[in-house]
Every structure is written in structure tokens, then in C-alpha cells.
Write a protein that holds these residues in place. Structure first.
Motif, PDB file in Angstrom:
ATOM      1  N   HIS A 114      -6.348   8.312 -12.651  1.00  0.00           N
ATOM      2  CA  HIS A 114      -7.025   7.289 -11.897  1.00  0.00           C
ATOM      3  C   HIS A 114      -6.315   6.844 -10.504  1.00  0.00           C
ATOM      4  CE1 HIS A 114      -7.392   2.661 -11.502  1.00  0.00           C
ATOM      5  NE2 HIS A 114      -8.913   2.900 -11.832  1.00  0.00           N
ATOM      6  N   ASP A 115      -4.918   6.720 -10.460  1.00  0.00           N
ATOM      7  CA  ASP A 115      -4.454   6.423  -9.239  1.00  0.00           C
ATOM      8  C   ASP A 115      -4.835   7.572  -7.934  1.00  0.00           C
ATOM      9  OD1 ASP A 115      -3.150   4.714 -10.776  1.00  0.00           O
ATOM     10  OD2 ASP A 115      -1.189   5.995 -10.697  1.00  0.00           O
ATOM     11  N   ALA A 116      -4.874   8.773  -8.517  1.00  0.00           N
ATOM     12  CA  ALA A 116      -5.168   9.844  -7.414  1.00  0.00           C
ATOM     13  C   ALA A 116      -6.742   9.671  -7.033  1.00  0.00           C
ATOM     14  CB  ALA A 116      -5.190  11.184  -7.903  1.00  0.00           C
ATOM     15  N   ALA A 117      -7.488   9.208  -8.086  1.00  0.00           N
ATOM     16  CA  ALA A 117      -9.047   9.187  -7.568  1.00  0.00           C
ATOM     17  C   ALA A 117      -9.449   8.111  -6.490  1.00  0.00           C
ATOM     18  CB  ALA A 117      -9.755   9.046  -9.088  1.00  0.00           C
TER      19      ALA A 117
ATOM     20  N   ILE B 220      -4.654  16.458  -6.753  1.00  0.00           N
ATOM     21  CA  ILE B 220      -3.845  16.068  -7.922  1.00  0.00           C
ATOM     22  C   ILE B 220      -4.417  15.442  -9.005  1.00  0.00           C
ATOM     23  CG2 ILE B 220      -2.076  14.266  -8.444  1.00  0.00           C
ATOM     24  CD1 ILE B 220      -1.130  14.293  -5.524  1.00  0.00           C
ATOM     25  N   GLY B 221      -5.661  14.654  -8.930  1.00  0.00           N
ATOM     26  CA  GLY B 221      -6.547  14.176  -9.929  1.00  0.00           C
ATOM     27  C   GLY B 221      -7.331  15.184 -10.548  1.00  0.00           C
ATOM     28  N   MET B 222      -7.833  16.134  -9.923  1.00  0.00           N
ATOM     29  CA  MET B 222      -8.451  17.455 -10.664  1.00  0.00           C
ATOM     30  C   MET B 222      -7.686  18.172 -11.415  1.00  0.00           C
ATOM     31  SD  MET B 222     -11.623  18.384  -7.977  1.00  0.00           S
ATOM     32  CE  MET B 222     -10.557  18.977  -6.454  1.00  0.00           C
ATOM     33  N   ILE B 223      -6.583  18.386 -10.968  1.00  0.00           N
ATOM     34  CA  ILE B 223      -5.495  19.232 -11.730  1.00  0.00           C
ATOM     35  C   ILE B 223      -5.171  18.579 -13.145  1.00  0.00           C
ATOM     36  CG2 ILE B 223      -3.243  19.870 -11.769  1.00  0.00           C
ATOM     37  CD1 ILE B 223      -3.376  20.742  -8.779  1.00  0.00           C
ATOM     38  N   ILE B 224      -4.990  17.199 -13.074  1.00  0.00           N
ATOM     39  CA  ILE B 224      -4.761  16.410 -14.174  1.00  0.00           C
ATOM     40  C   ILE B 224      -5.786  16.268 -14.927  1.00  0.00           C
ATOM     41  CG2 ILE B 224      -4.267  14.055 -14.739  1.00  0.00           C
ATOM     42  CD1 ILE B 224      -2.297  13.553 -12.262  1.00  0.00           C
TER      43      ILE B 224
ATOM     44  N   THR C 151      -0.989   9.695  -2.307  1.00  0.00           N
ATOM     45  CA  THR C 151      -0.707  10.334  -0.802  1.00  0.00           C
ATOM     46  C   THR C 151      -1.401   9.347   0.297  1.00  0.00           C
ATOM     47  OG1 THR C 151      -2.203  11.878  -0.870  1.00  0.00           O
ATOM     48  CG2 THR C 151      -0.061  12.368  -1.794  1.00  0.00           C
ATOM     49  N   HIS C 152      -2.550   8.724  -0.164  1.00  0.00           N
ATOM     50  CA  HIS C 152      -3.649   8.314   0.867  1.00  0.00           C
ATOM     51  C   HIS C 152      -4.440   9.305   1.572  1.00  0.00           C
ATOM     52  CE1 HIS C 152      -2.058   4.580  -0.641  1.00  0.00           C
ATOM     53  NE2 HIS C 152      -0.998   4.793   0.005  1.00  0.00           N
ATOM     54  N   ASN C 153      -4.352  10.686   1.031  1.00  0.00           N
ATOM     55  CA  ASN C 153      -5.043  11.498   1.797  1.00  0.00           C
ATOM     56  C   ASN C 153      -6.175  12.230   0.796  1.00  0.00           C
ATOM     57  OD1 ASN C 153      -5.352  14.761   2.235  1.00  0.00           O
ATOM     58  ND2 ASN C 153      -4.601  14.139   4.007  1.00  0.00           N
ATOM     59  N   PHE C 154      -7.230  12.199   1.108  1.00  0.00           N
ATOM     60  CA  PHE C 154      -8.433  12.406   0.159  1.00  0.00           C
ATOM     61  C   PHE C 154      -8.355  13.828  -0.329  1.00  0.00           C
ATOM     62  CE2 PHE C 154     -12.563  14.777  -0.514  1.00  0.00           C
ATOM     63  CZ  PHE C 154     -13.217  13.710  -1.336  1.00  0.00           C
TER      64      PHE C 154
ATOM     65  N   TYR D 127       0.709  -1.157  -0.170  1.00  0.00           N
ATOM     66  CA  TYR D 127       0.051   0.123   0.121  1.00  0.00           C
ATOM     67  C   TYR D 127       0.863   1.199   0.024  1.00  0.00           C
ATOM     68  CZ  TYR D 127      -4.598  -2.250   0.710  1.00  0.00           C
ATOM     69  OH  TYR D 127      -5.748  -3.161   0.806  1.00  0.00           O
ATOM     70  N   ASN D 128       2.057   1.176   0.032  1.00  0.00           N
ATOM     71  CA  ASN D 128       3.081   2.140   0.195  1.00  0.00           C
ATOM     72  C   ASN D 128       3.480   2.696  -1.308  1.00  0.00           C
ATOM     73  OD1 ASN D 128       2.982   1.939   3.283  1.00  0.00           O
ATOM     74  ND2 ASN D 128       4.988   0.691   2.856  1.00  0.00           N
ATOM     75  N   CYS D 129       3.235   3.853  -1.437  1.00  0.00           N
ATOM     76  CA  CYS D 129       3.417   4.174  -2.891  1.00  0.00           C
ATOM     77  C   CYS D 129       5.069   4.509  -3.291  1.00  0.00           C
ATOM     78  CB  CYS D 129       2.623   5.970  -2.927  1.00  0.00           C
ATOM     79  SG  CYS D 129       3.033   6.644  -4.675  1.00  0.00           S
ATOM     80  N   ASN D 130       5.153   4.045  -4.530  1.00  0.00           N
ATOM     81  CA  ASN D 130       6.765   4.260  -4.986  1.00  0.00           C
ATOM     82  C   ASN D 130       6.717   5.609  -5.646  1.00  0.00           C
ATOM     83  OD1 ASN D 130       9.084   4.239  -6.107  1.00  0.00           O
ATOM     84  ND2 ASN D 130       8.557   2.434  -7.203  1.00  0.00           N
ATOM     85  N   TYR D 131       7.306   6.690  -5.008  1.00  0.00           N
ATOM     86  CA  TYR D 131       7.278   8.143  -5.526  1.00  0.00           C
ATOM     87  C   TYR D 131       8.313   8.171  -6.473  1.00  0.00           C
ATOM     88  CZ  TYR D 131       3.974   9.305  -1.682  1.00  0.00           C
ATOM     89  OH  TYR D 131       2.916   9.205  -0.951  1.00  0.00           O
ATOM     90  N   THR D 132       9.280   7.315  -6.717  1.00  0.00           N
ATOM     91  CA  THR D 132      10.332   7.182  -7.486  1.00  0.00           C
ATOM     92  C   THR D 132       9.787   6.803  -9.030  1.00  0.00           C
ATOM     93  OG1 THR D 132      12.205   6.838  -6.032  1.00  0.00           O
ATOM     94  CG2 THR D 132      12.413   6.536  -8.416  1.00  0.00           C
TER      95      THR D 132
END
Length: 467
Positions: free
Chosen positions: A171-174, A188-192, A179-182, A122-127
Motif C-alpha cells: 500500500h505504501d509503495a503503490a 517494490i509494490g509489485m514484487i510484494i 522512495t517517491h519514485n514511480f 514526506y521523508n520516508c523513515n527507512y529505519t
């Protein structure tokens, strides 16, 4: 939900069919607690056994409503027989629907969930997202370079690929998978989606959340309700009532003309898929179908401003100001939108050919997700092209797992499927396309048979009444 709690269930909770799906319930009549529990429990399973259906006893799942709006008893009988056949095929292929079997599947699914957490999936790979940023920036830069050079078709191709790659991150952000923060992931999702893509993330979430709950259910899942262009299941030939759109999906004259040829129309129609997303997004925003209160009340206004910004830079600065001729502008718009067609194929590929049967509320969540969803096999180096959508079955089991961890999760899911005896549908990209086309062709054939039955009945009626 804690404020709505009125008590606790002692023992095992028995699922039932909710009213929106046709569940029938009796009102409280002053019975004692034990009698009241029996009276209001509702139907535990809406489906009779496959064996009884084969013998012609009983009926299909009452919440399926397979032939609402059918024009004759002959049509009803034809569609009913197809529904029964589909249920029998599914019950023979998947684990039994008894309580003990399904409870064991749930128990092992929860153990699988604990394994996923323990391995940090569940941990995001930011790289990995840094590389996503580099890739998207390169695609947009190439679009600008060829636009400046006057190579408008080439510029349009790069722009279409840029949009396709953006969708994966949205899709990931939605799903709150970054970040797992709503609030942060929503931003992020809306900007994209809005200023960069001209779409509404709110509209997508409204339909997609329902899709994850009632995957592939013809009456309830908006992601497979595509009449008059496509009927992904024979039950659409009976004009079903959509609980999402709250209207009958009429199998009208246009549908009767197009559906028999839907296997041939599949790719051409999907070339125009992005235009449909624009329409759906603006309908959602103008009508204010999203949240109007709570932490997301401002999303609608943010997306409206974002979409206006999109049409300013794309419609005005790029298309109108940078391309000198009307024909050149038209070609640029069409090419940039049509090259996103593989993305729309991926949207539909994992579900169109999979089961749409309703096996009742006793079926466990993991079994239903694996029964209604297929995965696409591809080499790891090609994952960027599919953007995680090739792992739809894994994603449906664990929607908040970040995209770049789905391949690792697949190994655990394969062991789970082998342990519980649930088939894991995995096809190559070409094989998956063949399966979808075959499924569409089969429903098209059924539509042609139904049309022939209607013509025959009409002809007999004319003879009887002397017309």
C-alpha cells in the motif's frame, strides 16, 4: 497535462459536475465570449439547500441517481426521503457550503500542507522499514518451521499474518510513499503483491485511485460497491448505475435475501475476502485492464509472471508437496486465508459507517475526505498491527505521506479540524466496529421496510385485479 492546455481561467475556478457524474452542458452556439461562458459553465452545485429539501421543494442531487431501477413510485419516494434526510444531517453537522467558507477551508488546508512539508513528514523513515523487513522475515520463518514440524494449522496462521503485514508495505509503495519514485516504488509494490502475495498491484491501484477521488460515493467508488453481499447505503437498494464498472448494480433476489442480514454476515463474508482478491487480480491481468503504453506497459507481464511464481511456491511447493493429505491441504488453505480477516475489516472500517451523501462540487476536498472517512485510535505500540490503515482520514488528506509519519501528522490535522470546524471522526477499534455494524444494520432495516412495501403493493395489486 500541459499539452492539453488551451487557456487560463481568470479569477477563481468554479467547480462543476463532470459529465460522467451527470453534469449537463450546452454546446457552443456562436455566442460572444461572455455569453458562451455562462452557457457552458454547467451546474455549479447539483444540490439544493437543505432547507428547501426539508420543505419538499426541488429534488435530491441529480448526479446521485438514488433510485435508478426502482420498481415503483413508492420505492422511489421512500429512497428519496432517506437521501434528503442524509443530506440534511450532513449539512447541519459540517461547515456551510457557501463559497467563502469553503475557500477559507482550502486556504487553511494549503497552509497545513506547507506545515507538513516543513516538518519533513514526506521523508520516508527507512529505519522503520528495516524493522518491517525483520518482522515479515520472522513471520515467514515461523511458517516454514511449523510446516516442517507438521503443525499445519499453526503454520497457516503465521502465513496469514505474513501476508497481512506485506499488504501494508505494498500500500505504501503503490502511493509512492517509500522512495517517491514511480518506477522504483512500483517495482517494490509489485514484487510484494504478485510473487509474494499472489495479487495484482495494478488492479488495486486502478480501483484505489478512483476511491481516493470519489470517496464513499455509491455510484462511483468501487471500494463500497459490494452487492449482493453488502449495501453500505440505502441508495444501493434502488439498483444504482456504477460509473466504474459501467453497469447497473442490480439489487436482485440474492441481494434482497442477504442485505437485511448483512450486519450478521459482515465478519463471515470478510473471512473469504482474500479469495475475491485473487479473482479480481486475474480478471484485471487477463483482460489487460491496466496500462498498455507508456512507462508502465510492462507491469501487466511482470505481474502475470509474479503470480505464476506465487502459485508455484504456495500452491505446489507448500500446499501440495509439503502437506500429505487432501484434508490437511484444505485446512491449511482455509486457515491461512481466514486469519487475514482483520485486514479486510480494516479495509472497510474507515468508510462503511461514514457519510455517502453528495453535497455537490462546491464542497472542498479536505471537508469531503474528513466527512467520508474515520480514523481508528490505538496505542502507538500497536501501530504495526494496523499498518497505518488506522489513520485513513489523515492518509486521504495526504496520500503520499509515508505510513510511519501519519501519527505525527495527526497532531497537525487535529489543530486544522478545530480551526475550520470540521468534525474529526476518531473511534477505538471496538467502537469503530460497533459503528459499522450499526450502519449495516440500519441499511438492513431499511431493506426490510422496502421489501415489506413491495409485498404490500403487490398484495393490493392482486386484490385490485382479482388475483
Amino acid at each position: 497535462m500541459a499539452q492539453f492546455q488551451i487557456g487560463r481561467v481568470e479569477g477563481r475556478w468554479e467547480d462543476f459536475v463532470p459529465p460522467i457524474q451527470g453534469g449537463q452542458f450546452q454546446p457552443y452556439t456562436g455566442l460572444d465570449a461572455k455569453e458562451q461562458s455562462r452557457a457552458t459553465a454547467g451546474p455549479v452545485s447539483p444540490c439544493i439547500s437543505a432547507e428547501r429539501q426539508v420543505k419538499g421543494q426541488g429534488s435530491v442531487c441529480p448526479n446521485s441517481q438514488p433510485t435508478r431501477g426502482a420498481n415503483s413510485q413508492n420505492e422511489l419516494a421512500f429512497l428519496d426521503s432517506l437521501s434528503k434526510e442524509e443530506i440534511v444531517l450532513n449539512t447541519n453537522k459540517y461547515p456551510a457550503l457557501d463559497t467563502d467558507t469553503q475557500n477559507e477551508i482550502v486556504k487553511k488546508y494549503l497552509h497545513l500542507h506547507n506545515q507538513v512539508r516543513a516538518e519533513g513528514l514526506y521523508n520516508c523513515n527507512y529505519t522503520a522499514y528495516a524493522w518491517e523487513l525483520v518482522r515479515c522475515s520472522l513471520l515467514f520463518g515461523l511458517m516454514l518451521f511449523f510446516l516442517h514440524a507438521g503443525w499445519y494449522c499453526m503454520s497457516a496462521i503465521w502465513l496469514g499474518w505474513f501476508w497481512s503485514q506485506l499488504v501494508f508495505a505494498a500500500h505504501d509503495a503503490a502511493h509512492m510513499g517509500i522512495t517517491h519514485n514511480f518506477t522504483i516504488d512500483s517495482m517494490i509494490g509489485m514484487i510484494i503483491a504478485a510473487p509474494m502475495g499472489g495479487l495484482s498491484l495494478g488492479w488495486w491501484k486502478l480501483t484505489h485511485n478512483v476511491h481516493h477521488i470519489v470517496t464513499n460515493a455509491p455510484e462511483h467508488d468501487p471500494d463500497n460497491q459490494h452487492l449482493p453481499f453488502f449495501a453500505v447505503n440505502h441508495r444501493f437498494l434502488g439498483s444504482l448505475f456504477s460509473t466504474y464498472h459501467e453497469r447497473i448494480m442490480s439489487y436482485d433476489a440474492v441481494g434482497k435475501f442477504l442485505v437485511p442480514y448483512q450486519a450478521f454476515l459482515y465478519y463471515p463474508v470478510l473471512m473469504f475476502g482474500r479469495f475475491n482478491l485473487y479473482v479480481q487480480s486475474w480478471v484485471f491481468l487477463i483482460q489487460g485492464q491496466g496500462p498498455r503504453k507508456g512507462v508502465a506497459w510492462w507491469h501487466r507481464w511482470f505481474e502475470i509472471v509474479g503470480n505464476l511464481a506465487f502459485w508455484y511456491w504456495f500452491g505446489y511447493l507448500v500446499v501440495y508437496k509439503s502437506i500429505p493429505t487432501l484434508w490437511g491441504r484444505f485446512v491449511f488453505v482455509m486457515v491461512s486465508h481466514m486469519v487475514t480477516m482483520p485486514l479486510h475489516v480494516q479495509f472497510t472500517l474507515s468508510h462503511f459507517a461514514m457519510s455517502t451523501a453528495d453535497l455537490g462540487p462546491i464542497e472542498s476536498f479536505p471537508q469531503k475526505m474528513l466527512r467520508t472517512t474515520m480514523d481508528i485510535d490505538c496505542p502507538e505500540w500497536l501501530d504495526f498491527f494496523h499498518g497505518g490503515l488506522q489513520f485513513q482520514a489523515i492518509h486521504h488528506l495526504f496520500p503520499r505521506i509515508p505510513r510511519h509519519n501519519l501519527r505525527r501528522t495527526q497532531k497537525l490535522v487535529l489543530l486544522f479540524c478545530k480551526d475550520v470546524g470540521i468534525p474529526y471522526a476518531l473511534y477505538g477499534f471496538v467502537g469503530g466496529n460497533k459503528k459499522v455494524l450499526g450502519s449495516l444494520a440500519e441499511v438492513g432495516r431499511q431493506a426490510a421496510i422496502l421489501a415489506e412495501c413491495q409485498r404490500t403493493i403487490s398484495a393490493r395489486g392482486d386484490l385490485i385485479y382479482g388475483h
